[in-house]
Design a protein around this motif. Structure first.
Motif, PDB file in Angstrom:
ATOM      1  N   ALA A 190      21.363  31.920  47.785  1.00 39.74           N
ATOM      2  CA  ALA A 190      21.293  32.222  49.214  1.00 39.74           C
ATOM      3  C   ALA A 190      21.487  30.957  50.053  1.00 39.74           C
ATOM      4  O   ALA A 190      22.152  30.980  51.101  1.00 39.74           O
ATOM      5  N   VAL A 191      20.923  29.835  49.616  1.00 40.64           N
ATOM      6  CA  VAL A 191      21.066  28.575  50.350  1.00 40.64           C
ATOM      7  C   VAL A 191      22.520  28.118  50.345  1.00 40.64           C
ATOM      8  O   VAL A 191      23.056  27.684  51.367  1.00 40.64           O
ATOM      9  N   ALA A 192      23.167  28.212  49.185  1.00 40.64           N
ATOM     10  CA  ALA A 192      24.565  27.782  49.080  1.00 40.64           C
ATOM     11  C   ALA A 192      25.475  28.634  49.961  1.00 40.64           C
ATOM     12  O   ALA A 192      26.434  28.127  50.557  1.00 40.64           O
ATOM     13  N   LYS A 193      25.184  29.917  50.073  1.00 34.78           N
ATOM     14  CA  LYS A 193      26.006  30.802  50.896  1.00 34.78           C
ATOM     15  C   LYS A 193      25.876  30.484  52.373  1.00 34.78           C
ATOM     16  O   LYS A 193      26.746  30.845  53.168  1.00 34.78           O
ATOM     17  N   ARG A 194      24.786  29.811  52.773  1.00 37.83           N
ATOM     18  CA  ARG A 194      24.529  29.532  54.195  1.00 37.83           C
ATOM     19  C   ARG A 194      24.662  28.042  54.504  1.00 37.83           C
ATOM     20  O   ARG A 194      23.979  27.506  55.374  1.00 37.83           O
ATOM     21  N   ASP A 195      25.560  27.378  53.790  1.00 37.47           N
ATOM     22  CA  ASP A 195      25.851  25.960  54.019  1.00 37.47           C
ATOM     23  C   ASP A 195      24.611  25.084  53.919  1.00 37.47           C
ATOM     24  O   ASP A 195      24.441  24.110  54.666  1.00 37.47           O
TER      25      ASP A 195
END
Length: 793
Positions: free
Chosen positions: A488-493
């Motif tokens: 989730a963190v990677a998907k939101r930069d």
């Protein structure tokens, strides 16, 4: 009338609440579509006392809000607001670490770099929610700090205990009677149930009547007799309880009322003690947190600061303002809440709730900014009135011709000399600030960039560690995330808020080592030093301005300008120039603050931009068995390329931005000579403006002008008196500059001296009283001199 006004306000408040409810609160049970997640911000205006002095209160969700739009709004307000209030329930503020979470290292670092650490205050709420026994047990030392308070509290406890002792036998008697009523009731209800059961069994018997019928009838009669007896006992028990209460309730209520009043006093005192404890803890935590920011790693202790004074710890006498309030009791005491909500639980007067103190703090803070704006307005108005009076004055000896040209030339020369004196001040400002930057800030930026690069990959790897972080516990060796959170963190930069892990910002974690290294020097140089150097430059230029005005006025006096009028012109010009200089340096300060705050925020987006390729590589990993390992591998390999030179590039941009700011401030300081020149020219230009056009005005028009001027002067004098009252109210002292006439040669003296010199040299000619050129052919070697003689007033 007052009651009617309150009723109207109450009705307005209820309607107002209905109108805004769907925008700020959840509707229903949350299952239907909601409006509030789509709202970027809501602006409310109303007749609230706390806003009466012009304050604007902004309720921020927090910079780590899950909603990106709200988080961006919050960050923007934090960058530009005048005061920051942190709000938390008092039980959570100190006991469970909520305050430390709200006042975290990153938040304090941002306050420090913005120069806002002195503009933070804390609000502890729900102070009416208190247990006296718990407070006296945990904070006896705080209670004893005020002489006689602990004794008063223990005295109240003893008195309450005495009343409770008096109530014990009465309460016990009441409970006994209540128990008798309950027993009688139970027996009565059981007998009724027995009768119903017997009747049911008789009705279910399908056999013919027999000799047992008489037995059943006897059983029913016995049960009915028992019911009658139990009912009688039940009624008597209730009557006995009612009789006892009628006899003893007044006494019991009296004792209970006295006990309640004493308990309320005790709770109020205990709340005050807890407030003091919470305030001291919050202030100490905040101060120690700021000082902690100045601590460097052990390997930096030997760094030589070359005697630089830029790195200065937070002043030891600085204390964050803390207000411990009870809004609930305040609303009840002022009858704003309906009476059905009950009486105040702890406090008996509004001041103890600290809501009035908080409101006064808001008013004082707002008034401080308003006063500054009003002072500027009054000073500008004073300057305008002075100039109007000067122009409206009846003056006959206005210089013309060559005399005016000579005075204008003197002015231009004086302004060039002033500019030549201001230029070194601007150069010295840049030289001094450059030295501070190179000696401390640039060095810290380089060290920070090195540290950021050194630990960047280990930080990246820690995100995938099996040692998981939690919302309350995050350390370098406990920084891992679960697969779903990592994804989730990677998907939101790199930015996400997790229920279990709390607020997550990969980019900020990469920035932390570098920011931690240069944050104190940043504040010391770009905030404290720039403000101090601008203030020093301002004072120096103030002195040069006054000195230049006096020098030029003396030169005008030597050319025949009336001393009284010249003194008035000098004061008007000097005040106007000082006001303009204050505005100019105020703008410089605003530019410096805004620019350094913008610069300090460039590191995070720069790091995020560099890391986007790493986040994208994680999102492109093939899903399935082992995908988490592939995601971590992609993040690691991509980050190795991303972090290379990332911090050095950011450092270069920061230094370039700093140099651009310093260059801009230097140019602004140098341009103050133009500010002074313009202010002086507005006043002194009457001495060289072309006055020949007055000869073209008819005598009738000149008379009308004089009459208008004569009517205007009294009005101007009245306005000056009003302005004087405003100056006295605001504490504005109008500086009077005296014209130094010592050693100044008057025009008549100069003319007489030149005549004598001309006679001795044989160069004396009898010229007419005019500045017009005469057709005279001078002898060889003879210089023609002619000047209009100014008439004395």
């Amino acid at each position: 009338m007052k009651s009617r006004t309150k009723s109207k306000k109450k009705k307005w408040a209820q309607e107002f609440r209905k109108q805004i409810n769907s925008y700020v609160y959840r509707m229903g049970n949350g299952e239907q579509p909601q409006t509030w997640p789509l709202i970027r911000k809501v602006q409310l205006k109303g007749p609230w006392n706390v806003l009466s002095t012009g304050a604007v209160l902004v309720d921020l969700p927090g910079v780590r809000d899950a909603n990106a739009a709200r988080a961006k709004v919050a960050e923007g307000y934090l960058q530009n607001c005048n005061q920051i209030a942190i709000v938390a329930p008092i039980k959570r503020a100190v006991d469970d670490g909520t305050a430390k979470e709200l006042l975290g290292e990153q938040f304090k670092r941002r306050l420090l770099m913005d120069g806002n650490y002195g503009n933070v205050f804390f609000i502890c709420t729900q102070t009416d929610d208190i247990e006296a026994t718990e407070t006296m047990r945990d904070h006896a030392d705080v209670a004893q700090e005020v002489p006689g308070r602990w004794e008063k509290m223990t005295e109240l406890v003893d008195s309450i205990s005495e009343y409770e002792k008096q109530m014990v036998p009465l309460v016990q008697q009441e409970e006994d009677f209540e128990e008798q009523v309950e027993d009688a009731k139970q027996q009565y209800m059981e007998s009724l149930e027995d009768l119903k059961q017997a009747e049911k069994e008789m009705n279910d018997d399908d056999e013919d009547y027999s000799d047992d019928e008489a037995v059943d009838i006897d059983l029913l009669d016995n049960l009915k007799a028992v019911i009658a007896s139990n009912k009688s006992a039940f009624v008597k028990a209730k009557q006995d309880l009612a009789s006892w209460r009628e006899e003893h309730s007044p006494m019991l209520e009296t004792i209970q009322g006295k006990c309640d009043r004493l308990q309320k006093k005790l709770k109020a005192m205990c709340s005050t003690v807890r407030n003091e404890y919470s305030k001291s803890c919050l202030q100490a935590d905040f101060k120690s947190g700021l000082k902690e920011l100045y601590r460097k790693d052990d390997d930096d202790d030997d760094r030589n600061n070359d005697g630089d004074d830029t790195q200065t710890p937070t002043l030891p006498d600085f204390n964050m303002d803390v207000f411990c309030i009870s809004a609930n009791d305040y609303l009840k005491l002022n009858k704003i809440k309906p009476s059905r909500d009950g009486p105040p639980s702890t406090f008996s007067n509004s001041s103890d709730t600290q809501v009035p103190q908080l409101r006064s703090f808001v008013h004082e803070t707002t008034a401080r900014f308003c006063k500054s704006s009003v002072k500027t307005f009054v000073e500008n108005t004073n300057d305008l009135l002075d100039q109007m009076k000067l122009l409206a004055a009846d003056v006959d000896n206005v210089p013309t011709g060559r005399s005016a040209f000579r005075m204008k030339s003197l002015f231009e020369t004086a302004m060039r000399e002033l500019a030549s004196k201001i230029d070194p001040i601007a150069k010295d400002f840049r030289k001094t600030i450059d030295q501070k930057i190179q000696r401390s800030l640039a060095s810290s930026l380089r060290t920070g960039a090195q540290k950021g690069s050194a630990v960047a990959l280990s930080t990246v790897n820690s995100w995938g560690s099996k040692s998981r972080r939690t919302k309350s516990d995050r350390r370098p060796n406990k920084n891992g995330l679960h697969y779903s959170t990592y994804n989730a963190v990677a998907k939101r930069d790199g930015v996400y808020t997790s229920i279990s892990a709390g607020a997550i910002d990969f980019n900020q974690e990469l920035c932390d080592p570098m920011e931690k290294e240069f944050s104190t020097e940043w504040q010391a140089v770009l905030d404290s030093s720039i403000r101090r150097l601008l203030s020093a430059a301002e004072k120096s230029i103030f002195q040069l301005c006054t000195s230049a005005g006096q020098s030029f006025a003396q030169s005008l006096r030597s050319n025949g300008v009336d001393a009284v009028r010249l003194t008035s012109m000098l004061n008007t010009a000097n005040r106007s120039a000082i006001t303009a200089l204050k505005a100019s340096f105020g703008q410089m300060g605003t530019v410096a603050v805004n620019a350094q705050r913008e610069l300090s925020r460039e590191l995070l987006p720069a790091v995020q931009e560099k890391m986007k390729s790493s986040y994208q590589s994680v999102n492109q990993v093939v899903r399935g068995t082992g995908s988490f390992m592939r995601m971590k591998g992609a993040m690691n390999s991509s980050s190795q390329r991303a972090v290379h030179g990332m911090f050095d590039d950011a450092m270069g941009k920061l230094l370039a931005g700093i140099q651009a700011l310093i260059k801009q401030l230097k140019a602004a300081i140098g341009s103050t000579s133009e500010v002074i020149s313009k202010a002086f020219d507005n006043v002194f230009s009457i001495c060289w403006d072309d006055q020949q056009s007055e000869a073209l005005v008819s005598p009738e028009i000149q008379k009308i002008i004089r009459d208008c001027r004569d009517k205007l002067l009294p009005e101007l004098n009245e306005l000056v008196k009003i302005q004087g009252g405003a100056c006295e109210l605001l504490g504005i002292e109008r500086e009077e500059v005296e014209l130094d006439v010592m050693g100044v040669e008057t025009f008549d003296q100069t003319l007489a001296r030149k005549k004598e010199e001309a006679k001795k040299n044989g160069d004396m000619f009898d010229l007419c009283d005019s500045d017009a050129e005469l057709s005279i052919q001078p002898k060889n070697g003879v210089k023609v001199k002619g000047e209009k003689k100014a008439r004395a007033r």
